[in-house]
Design an enzyme around this catalytic site. Structure first.
Site, short mmCIF file in Angstrom:
data_model
loop_
_atom_site.label_atom_id
_atom_site.label_comp_id
_atom_site.label_asym_id
_atom_site.label_seq_id
_atom_site.Cartn_x
_atom_site.Cartn_y
_atom_site.Cartn_z
N HIS A 1 0.85 -1.19 0.00
CA HIS A 1 0.00 0.00 0.00
C HIS A 1 0.89 1.24 0.00
O HIS A 1 1.89 1.29 0.72
CB HIS A 1 -0.90 -0.01 1.24
CG HIS A 1 -1.97 1.03 1.23
ND1 HIS A 1 -1.72 2.38 1.44
CD2 HIS A 1 -3.31 0.93 1.04
CE1 HIS A 1 -2.85 3.05 1.38
NE2 HIS A 1 -3.84 2.20 1.13
N CYS B 1 -3.70 2.82 -4.26
CA CYS B 1 -4.70 3.61 -3.53
C CYS B 1 -4.75 5.01 -4.10
O CYS B 1 -3.79 5.79 -3.95
CB CYS B 1 -4.36 3.64 -2.04
SG CYS B 1 -5.51 4.64 -1.07
N HIS C 1 -7.64 0.39 -4.28
CA HIS C 1 -8.46 1.24 -3.41
C HIS C 1 -8.83 2.47 -4.22
O HIS C 1 -7.94 3.15 -4.74
CB HIS C 1 -7.66 1.71 -2.19
CG HIS C 1 -7.36 0.63 -1.20
ND1 HIS C 1 -6.67 0.88 -0.01
CD2 HIS C 1 -7.65 -0.69 -1.18
CE1 HIS C 1 -6.56 -0.24 0.66
NE2 HIS C 1 -7.14 -1.21 -0.02
N ASP D 1 -12.71 3.07 -0.82
CA ASP D 1 -11.91 3.29 0.36
C ASP D 1 -12.69 4.17 1.31
O ASP D 1 -13.93 4.15 1.32
CB ASP D 1 -10.56 3.88 -0.03
CG ASP D 1 -9.46 3.56 0.96
OD1 ASP D 1 -9.75 2.89 1.97
OD2 ASP D 1 -8.33 3.98 0.74
N HIS D 2 -12.03 4.95 2.10
CA HIS D 2 -12.69 5.73 3.16
C HIS D 2 -13.90 6.48 2.62
O HIS D 2 -13.89 7.01 1.52
CB HIS D 2 -11.71 6.75 3.75
CG HIS D 2 -10.44 6.14 4.20
ND1 HIS D 2 -9.29 6.87 4.38
CD2 HIS D 2 -10.11 4.86 4.53
CE1 HIS D 2 -8.31 6.09 4.78
NE2 HIS D 2 -8.78 4.85 4.88
N TYR E 1 -15.08 4.49 7.86
CA TYR E 1 -15.55 3.15 7.51
C TYR E 1 -17.00 2.90 7.89
O TYR E 1 -17.35 1.85 8.43
CB TYR E 1 -14.64 2.10 8.13
CG TYR E 1 -13.31 1.98 7.40
CD1 TYR E 1 -13.23 1.31 6.19
CD2 TYR E 1 -12.17 2.57 7.91
CE1 TYR E 1 -12.04 1.21 5.51
CE2 TYR E 1 -10.96 2.49 7.23
CZ TYR E 1 -10.90 1.80 6.03
OH TYR E 1 -9.71 1.72 5.36
#
Length: 366
Positions: free
Chosen positions: A206, A244, A271, A316-317, A330
């Protein structure tokens, strides 16, 4: 593109498997054993417990995020070999339950950093926020207290057993340069990749979040050039990237669609999220919609579609919407919305690629 959803486990997540099951197109869980300290071998009985929970909802467990790397490995200490052997045995156990991808990172001390976990946005939602001037002057211990304010849920990358030794870790990393960190990463990969190859698992690093040094700690997964160097350390399909868009996108100089087109065959896991980057270096996490942030999400999805991406992808977030009480970044709602936006883009590109080119009705007319 195979859609998956990060889940932190029963009793450690406000989102249930029943809820995830209702999100269109989600086929698997992105999971981990968050109660196992970094460096320890994962117990098979706990792995099988997650396997049984997933089976009840017909989810696969192809993607693990993360098997954390012990700090002694990143520091290059003599004790690293013991932790690497634990890591290798964990890889073997994960392969036994069908895992295909292991996401990990090589960030010293802190896996990610934000200065506000619930920054209010104009629409009334809240989101993770990074204030550059504040991080430059904040005491790391104050940041730890901010991140771990909600003690009911684990905060990956901010485990108390690791952060309890913060002063010692900072002192140890004073002697570690970026080149040292590269050397320690190479040692780790050369040790584990043969096992990953044998087990049919792709290791997927990552990027650093954010993609620049903080608190004087070295960071090396920050750019296209560095990802290229990472792949050259061990030239194997088992040595890959978790690309990501949010982490890399915090630096507007990063051309993420170009990375996808260059590294596509070595990206087993994606991501996708958006951030809005401000001129002063601050950034806030937004909805996944392209125009809400600085990252070209539409262009990113198109790049994946153009290369025929068959890897795993997760939103992702997300923001915190409609009063949801959840682990920062999340919750259920915004990640579910994000999935539908990503599917919409993917389906639209698919339809467009199937349409025959329209013949100009005026062609040949004088």
């Amino acid at each position: 593109m195979r859609m998956v959803f990060r889940w932190f486990g029963e009793g450690n997540d406000t989102v249930s498997l029943d809820q995830i099951k209702q999100i269109p197109g989600v086929e698997g869980l992105v999971w981990s054993l968050h109660d196992v300290p970094a460096g320890e071998e994962w117990p098979m009985e706990k792995i099988r417990e997650i396997r049984e929970q997933a089976d009840k909802h017909e989810f696969h467990l192809d993607v693990v995020e993360s098997v954390n790397v012990h700090e002694d490995i990143k520091l290059g200490l003599p004790s690293r070999d013991r932790y690497i052997q634990n890591y290798i045995r964990t890889i073997e156990k994960l392969a036994a339950v069908g895992v295909k991808v292991v996401c990990y990172n090589f960030m010293p001390v802190f896996d990610w950093a934000r200065t506000d976990l619930h920054k209010m946005m104009d629409d009334g939602s809240t989101a993770l926020f990074f204030e550059k001037s504040k991080i430059d002057g904040i005491d790391p211990f104050d940041l730890v207290r901010t991140i771990n304010h909600n003690s009911m849920l684990t905060m990956p990358g901010w485990e108390p057993e690791r952060l309890a030794h913060l002063t010692t870790l900072f002192e140890a990393y004073r002697r570690v340069s970026e080149e040292d960190l590269w050397e320690h990463l190479s040692y780790f990969l050369n040790a584990i990749i043969p096992t990953a190859e044998r087990c049919g698992i792709q290791m997927a690093i990552h990027p650093d979040d954010p993609p620049w040094p903080i608190f004087g700690l070295p960071r090396i997964m920050t750019s296209q050039d560095n990802l290229r160097r990472l792949l050259s350390l061990v030239d194997s399909p088992a040595n890959g990237i978790t690309l990501c868009s949010g982490s890399l996108g915090a630096n507007p100089d990063n051309d993420i669609p170009a990375m996808i087109r260059e590294f596509g065959s070595r990206i087993p896991f994606a991501h996708i999220r958006n951030v809005r980057v401000y001129d002063n270096g601050d950034f806030i996490e937004t909805s996944h919609r392209t125009q809400d942030g600085t990252v070209d999400i539409a262009g990113i999805v198109k790049a994946y579609h153009d290369i025929g991406f068959e890897g795993y992808c997760r939103p992702d977030h997300g923001r915190h919407l409609w009063g949801e009480q959840c682990r920062p970044g999340y919750g259920l709602y915004d990640r579910a919305l994000g999935i539908m936006y990503l599917w919409g883009l993917w389906d639209a590109y698919g339809k467009a690629s199937q349409q025959p080119e329209k013949r100009d009705s005026h062609a040949g007319i004088a």
